[in-house]
Design a protein around this motif. Sequence first.
Motif, short mmCIF file in Angstrom:
data_model
loop_
_atom_site.label_atom_id
_atom_site.label_comp_id
_atom_site.label_asym_id
_atom_site.label_seq_id
_atom_site.Cartn_x
_atom_site.Cartn_y
_atom_site.Cartn_z
N THR A 14 81.56 67.80 62.49
CA THR A 14 80.13 68.06 62.30
C THR A 14 79.90 69.52 62.68
N ALA A 15 78.68 70.00 62.46
CA ALA A 15 78.42 71.43 62.62
C ALA A 15 78.48 71.91 64.06
N SER A 16 78.07 71.07 65.01
CA SER A 16 77.87 71.55 66.39
C SER A 16 79.08 71.30 67.28
N GLN A 17 80.27 71.52 66.76
CA GLN A 17 81.47 71.33 67.56
C GLN A 17 81.96 72.65 68.14
N ILE A 18 82.78 72.55 69.18
CA ILE A 18 83.13 73.70 70.00
C ILE A 18 83.88 74.79 69.23
N PHE A 19 84.46 74.46 68.09
CA PHE A 19 85.21 75.43 67.29
C PHE A 19 84.44 75.92 66.07
N HIS A 20 83.16 75.55 65.97
CA HIS A 20 82.32 76.01 64.86
C HIS A 20 81.31 77.06 65.35
N PRO A 21 80.84 77.95 64.49
CA PRO A 21 79.96 79.04 64.93
C PRO A 21 78.68 78.58 65.64
N LEU A 22 78.10 77.46 65.26
CA LEU A 22 76.84 77.02 65.85
C LEU A 22 76.95 76.81 67.35
N PHE A 23 78.13 76.51 67.85
CA PHE A 23 78.30 76.17 69.27
C PHE A 23 78.12 77.39 70.18
N TRP A 24 78.35 78.61 69.65
CA TRP A 24 78.40 79.81 70.48
C TRP A 24 77.37 80.84 70.04
N ILE A 25 76.91 81.65 71.00
CA ILE A 25 76.03 82.79 70.69
C ILE A 25 76.44 83.98 71.55
N ASP A 26 76.09 85.19 71.06
CA ASP A 26 76.30 86.39 71.87
C ASP A 26 75.00 86.73 72.59
N THR A 47 96.50 51.29 52.55
CA THR A 47 96.64 52.60 53.17
C THR A 47 95.83 52.62 54.46
N ARG A 48 96.46 53.07 55.53
CA ARG A 48 95.78 53.14 56.82
C ARG A 48 95.15 54.53 56.99
N ILE A 49 93.89 54.55 57.39
CA ILE A 49 93.17 55.82 57.54
C ILE A 49 92.87 56.06 59.01
N GLU A 50 93.26 57.23 59.49
CA GLU A 50 93.02 57.61 60.88
C GLU A 50 92.12 58.84 60.91
N LEU A 51 90.92 58.69 61.50
CA LEU A 51 90.01 59.82 61.66
C LEU A 51 90.34 60.56 62.95
N LYS A 52 90.19 61.86 62.91
CA LYS A 52 90.43 62.67 64.11
C LYS A 52 89.49 63.86 64.15
N GLY A 53 89.20 64.33 65.37
CA GLY A 53 88.50 65.60 65.49
C GLY A 53 87.00 65.54 65.53
N SER A 54 86.39 64.39 65.79
CA SER A 54 84.93 64.28 65.73
C SER A 54 84.22 64.54 67.06
N HIS A 55 84.96 64.59 68.17
CA HIS A 55 84.29 64.84 69.46
C HIS A 55 83.81 66.29 69.52
N PRO A 56 82.56 66.52 69.92
CA PRO A 56 82.03 67.89 69.86
C PRO A 56 82.62 68.84 70.88
N LEU A 57 83.25 68.32 71.96
CA LEU A 57 83.67 69.18 73.06
C LEU A 57 85.17 69.40 73.14
#
Length: 336
Positions: A104-116, A210-220
């Motif tokens: 999602t947009a507000s994760q720690i590795f996306h621009p929205l998470f940080w400001i100067d 087919t088995r589907i594994e989701l990963k990477g959704s935690h924002p922090l």
Amino acid sequence: MTTATELPIPDFFDPAKVLQVWRVPYQERAAQARQWAQQYRIPPAKEDQQRTILLLIDVQNTFCLPEFELFVQGAVADNQRLCRFIYTHLAHISEIIVTLDTHTASQIFHPLFWIDANGEPPPPLTIITVDDVQCGRWQPNPQLLASLGLTDQQSLQAYAQHYVAQLAAKGKFPLTIWPYHSMLGGIGHALVSAVEEACFFHTVARQQQTRIELKGSHPLTENYSVLRPEVNHDLQGHPLVPVNTALIEHLLAGDRLIIAGQAKSHCVAWTVADLLSEIQQRDAQLAQRVYLLEDCMSPVVVPGVVDFSEAANATFAEFAAAGMQRITTSSTPLNL
């Protein structure tokens, strides 16, 4: 891999469509898969005497198509080979497991998470270090407190420092601000259409979902690996994302595990490294069951910016030294 037991490739497969997004005609493909299984006497997967798992890591539009956010150069050709591999070895691949990077947009590795200091977000591919956070060059966006489930900016700032310090202490990649990608609900999150079609065809022909594994959704935290996050505890020692123990056990229970996907230098390498760590804690001989399908994966290369090719090759040499087998679709180390 070329063996006497290879199946032909279905007429509907068009390698030129691997770089396109389109709707898989499920009903038509299901009928063809049933007929294919009858014609070539392909048994249900549950009858396999040797269980071969094909793990496909993040074969998604966001990484694999040129017009999408984090296109991995080489991914189109990789996926053309991958689709052919699935079809020709259909009768010997017991199960396909796919991982989906899910953001999602507000994760720690996306621009929205940080400001100067001016309230501006970092541009994509910015590296944020411990010093950057401590001196205030980059700070977490206070407007995200509610959506992150935190109550005050001090806690968020403390966590941000904890996060980048943990990455450095563990020898992980430094925090990279990636372009928005693999956005849940978006087209980029979806499997490459041709690969989805091959997986669906396999599901029906082998009667093995087919088995589907989701990963990477935690924002922090980040999840390069599908098996565990980059940082897995907060400041109080509480787990952020549990280790994917169920998947680890499933992967190690098979007779053979073939791994492909994107990117070789990041999510593939980190997943394999975590799996190898588990193997070495149990029985180092298990590494010999793992086959790295290297012409169905490519490293991250951004011309003039960064090239992870050398790092990826060094990492895979370490995997081979530990007993894993580096293969290509044209080599013949497996009796598939």
